[in-house]
Motif scaffolding. Sequence first.
Motif, PDB file in Angstrom:
ATOM      1  N   ARG A 104       0.819  -1.213   0.000  1.00 24.14           N
ATOM      2  CA  ARG A 104       0.000   0.000   0.000  1.00 24.14           C
ATOM      3  C   ARG A 104       0.849   1.258   0.000  1.00 24.14           C
ATOM      4  NH1 ARG A 104      -3.371  -0.377   4.835  1.00 24.14           N
ATOM      5  NH2 ARG A 104      -2.322  -2.283   5.375  1.00 24.14           N
ATOM      6  N   GLY A 107       2.955   0.981  -3.570  1.00 25.32           N
ATOM      7  CA  GLY A 107       2.184   0.730  -4.777  1.00 25.32           C
ATOM      8  C   GLY A 107       2.706  -0.467  -5.550  1.00 25.32           C
ATOM      9  N   GLU A 108       3.691  -1.158  -4.997  1.00 28.07           N
ATOM     10  CA  GLU A 108       4.251  -2.338  -5.641  1.00 28.07           C
ATOM     11  C   GLU A 108       3.996  -3.553  -4.771  1.00 28.07           C
ATOM     12  OE1 GLU A 108       8.386  -1.798  -6.422  1.00 28.07           O
ATOM     13  OE2 GLU A 108       8.095   0.218  -7.194  1.00 28.07           O
TER      14      GLU A 108
END
Length: 122
Positions: A104, A107-108
């Motif tokens: 979170r 983003g990966e």
Amino acid sequence: YAASDLIVLPSHYDGFPNVLIEAMVLGKPLIAAAVGGMADVLVDGETAFLFPPGDEAGCQDAIARAVDASDEALQTMAARAMAVAREQCDARTETARYLDVLDRITGEKPTCQDSQSSSAPF
């Protein structure tokens, strides 16, 4: 813990204390402030006797409820808490939660070796 009939955690604030997990896994009935991580895993009357943090009268009431409970009720509550600890507090679950947070934030999707084939403790 062996000599304890009940474990009381009257924290004003707390994350997810080790003493909570230890007491749950050892099957000790809990009296705890409904704060932080404790409020996330404990349910009043089911897995612990809860009271609002900083509420002296609430703490006294929770202690009285525990003292008035039958041995069978205390054992049932402790067994429920033990089941919660085993389901939610093992190393695999904790690792998955950390990976989810990292996912979170970055983003990966972080990768981790399959714990089944790894010699890692989790």
